[in-house]
Design a protein around this motif. Sequence first.
Motif, PDB file in Angstrom:
ATOM      1  N   LYS A  13       0.868  -1.178   0.000  1.00 52.17           N
ATOM      2  CA  LYS A  13       0.000   0.000   0.000  1.00 52.17           C
ATOM      3  C   LYS A  13       0.901   1.222   0.000  1.00 52.17           C
ATOM      4  CE  LYS A  13      -3.931   1.983   0.076  1.00 52.17           C
ATOM      5  NZ  LYS A  13      -4.662   1.943  -1.171  1.00 52.17           N
ATOM      6  N   PHE A  14       0.735   2.094  -0.977  1.00 51.69           N
ATOM      7  CA  PHE A  14       1.608   3.256  -1.130  1.00 51.69           C
ATOM      8  C   PHE A  14       1.004   4.521  -0.524  1.00 51.69           C
ATOM      9  CE2 PHE A  14       2.464   0.711  -5.087  1.00 51.69           C
ATOM     10  CZ  PHE A  14       3.644   0.157  -4.624  1.00 51.69           C
ATOM     11  N   LYS A  15       1.877   5.400  -0.081  1.00 45.64           N
ATOM     12  CA  LYS A  15       1.460   6.740   0.340  1.00 45.64           C
ATOM     13  C   LYS A  15       1.061   7.523  -0.909  1.00 45.64           C
ATOM     14  CE  LYS A  15       4.888   6.879   4.070  1.00 45.64           C
ATOM     15  NZ  LYS A  15       6.161   7.481   4.508  1.00 45.64           N
ATOM     16  N   ASP A  16       0.180   8.478  -0.750  1.00 45.16           N
ATOM     17  CA  ASP A  16      -0.159   9.344  -1.888  1.00 45.16           C
ATOM     18  C   ASP A  16       1.088  10.115  -2.331  1.00 45.16           C
ATOM     19  OD1 ASP A  16      -2.838   8.544  -1.954  1.00 45.16           O
ATOM     20  OD2 ASP A  16      -3.439  10.127  -0.551  1.00 45.16           O
ATOM     21  N   ILE A  17       1.777  10.700  -1.363  1.00 37.64           N
ATOM     22  CA  ILE A  17       3.003  11.457  -1.621  1.00 37.64           C
ATOM     23  C   ILE A  17       4.122  10.859  -0.776  1.00 37.64           C
ATOM     24  CG2 ILE A  17       4.126  13.732  -1.428  1.00 37.64           C
ATOM     25  CD1 ILE A  17       1.960  13.624  -3.593  1.00 37.64           C
ATOM     26  N   ALA A  18       5.269  10.641  -1.405  1.00 43.00           N
ATOM     27  CA  ALA A  18       6.427  10.088  -0.690  1.00 43.00           C
ATOM     28  C   ALA A  18       6.869  11.045   0.412  1.00 43.00           C
ATOM     29  CB  ALA A  18       7.573   9.841  -1.665  1.00 43.00           C
ATOM     30  N   THR A  19       7.358  10.480   1.501  1.00 42.33           N
ATOM     31  CA  THR A  19       7.864  11.302   2.603  1.00 42.33           C
ATOM     32  C   THR A  19       9.274  10.866   2.959  1.00 42.33           C
ATOM     33  OG1 THR A  19       6.779   9.823   4.185  1.00 42.33           O
ATOM     34  CG2 THR A  19       5.587  11.823   3.586  1.00 42.33           C
ATOM     35  N   TYR A  20      10.232  11.647   2.499  1.00 37.78           N
ATOM     36  CA  TYR A  20      11.636  11.401   2.826  1.00 37.78           C
ATOM     37  C   TYR A  20      11.990  12.201   4.076  1.00 37.78           C
ATOM     38  CZ  TYR A  20      12.488   9.086  -1.631  1.00 37.78           C
ATOM     39  OH  TYR A  20      12.474   8.194  -2.682  1.00 37.78           O
ATOM     40  N   PRO A  21      12.807  11.642   4.971  1.00 39.90           N
ATOM     41  CA  PRO A  21      13.181  12.363   6.196  1.00 39.90           C
ATOM     42  C   PRO A  21      13.851  13.711   5.920  1.00 39.90           C
ATOM     43  CG  PRO A  21      13.917  10.080   6.324  1.00 39.90           C
ATOM     44  CD  PRO A  21      13.387  10.305   4.932  1.00 39.90           C
ATOM     45  N   ASP A  22      14.584  13.804   4.802  1.00 39.71           N
ATOM     46  CA  ASP A  22      15.280  15.057   4.486  1.00 39.71           C
ATOM     47  C   ASP A  22      14.438  16.001   3.624  1.00 39.71           C
ATOM     48  OD1 ASP A  22      15.337  13.781   2.024  1.00 39.71           O
ATOM     49  OD2 ASP A  22      17.532  13.609   1.935  1.00 39.71           O
ATOM     50  N   GLY A  23      13.178  15.626   3.355  1.00 41.66           N
ATOM     51  CA  GLY A  23      12.275  16.502   2.614  1.00 41.66           C
ATOM     52  C   GLY A  23      12.465  16.511   1.107  1.00 41.66           C
ATOM     53  N   ARG A  24      13.323  15.659   0.583  1.00 43.08           N
ATOM     54  CA  ARG A  24      13.562  15.657  -0.867  1.00 43.08           C
ATOM     55  C   ARG A  24      12.329  15.198  -1.644  1.00 43.08           C
ATOM     56  NH1 ARG A  24      17.450  10.337  -1.449  1.00 43.08           N
ATOM     57  NH2 ARG A  24      17.761  10.643   0.754  1.00 43.08           N
ATOM     58  N   ASP A  25      12.273  15.592  -2.895  1.00 43.13           N
ATOM     59  CA  ASP A  25      11.234  15.159  -3.829  1.00 43.13           C
ATOM     60  C   ASP A  25       9.815  15.309  -3.273  1.00 43.13           C
ATOM     61  OD1 ASP A  25      13.193  14.427  -5.724  1.00 43.13           O
ATOM     62  OD2 ASP A  25      13.394  12.452  -4.819  1.00 43.13           O
ATOM     63  N   PRO A  26       9.424  16.529  -2.892  1.00 43.55           N
ATOM     64  CA  PRO A  26       8.108  16.702  -2.256  1.00 43.55           C
ATOM     65  C   PRO A  26       6.913  16.426  -3.173  1.00 43.55           C
ATOM     66  CG  PRO A  26       9.120  18.823  -2.696  1.00 43.55           C
ATOM     67  CD  PRO A  26      10.153  17.776  -3.014  1.00 43.55           C
ATOM     68  N   GLU A  27       7.133  16.302  -4.472  1.00 47.67           N
ATOM     69  CA  GLU A  27       6.046  16.022  -5.415  1.00 47.67           C
ATOM     70  C   GLU A  27       6.001  14.552  -5.839  1.00 47.67           C
ATOM     71  OE1 GLU A  27       3.867  18.493  -6.168  1.00 47.67           O
ATOM     72  OE2 GLU A  27       5.051  19.723  -4.797  1.00 47.67           O
ATOM     73  N   LEU A  28       6.938  13.755  -5.377  1.00 42.57           N
ATOM     74  CA  LEU A  28       7.047  12.360  -5.791  1.00 42.57           C
ATOM     75  C   LEU A  28       5.942  11.529  -5.136  1.00 42.57           C
ATOM     76  CD1 LEU A  28       9.076  10.561  -7.457  1.00 42.57           C
ATOM     77  CD2 LEU A  28      10.070   9.940  -5.254  1.00 42.57           C
TER      78      LEU A  28
END
Length: 140
Positions: A33-48
């Motif tokens: 099950k995927f998140k709608d928007i990826a959440t990287y700890p460093d905030g990268r790729d906020p639209e991914l």
Amino acid sequence: MQVINETAPRSEVVAAFFSDADHGPMVMVNLLKFKDIATYPDGRDPELTGRDAYNRYGEAVRACVEAVGGHIVYHGPVTGMLLGQVEEQWDAVALAYYPSPQAMLQMVGLPEYQAIEIHRYAGLAGQLNIRTKAPAGMPA
């Protein structure tokens, strides 16, 4: 039946899973099950999207699985359900063959695996990992 998606196993489950010396070749069934928007700890790729972040992991994990004698059997999107009911359908299914639970444990310890795991956590809302016995004669 209650279903709880998780992104990391509890320590007591890990201990029992990997201490099963009787279990030989296996196929891990991964319901994703995927998140709608990826959440990287460093905030990268906020639209991914979560799916795209997980796909980064998926592309790189193949080499890690193969390094321990396994292979990816199948990976694809869930497109519908014929039987059963769940509150929320999984997004994808992946099947991975490992020669043993110990091979999988070896894989998650690889530096190459640890370097890509960030994409898995960034993309996944949760998953189920189900161990099955590999059928006799399944290619290693």
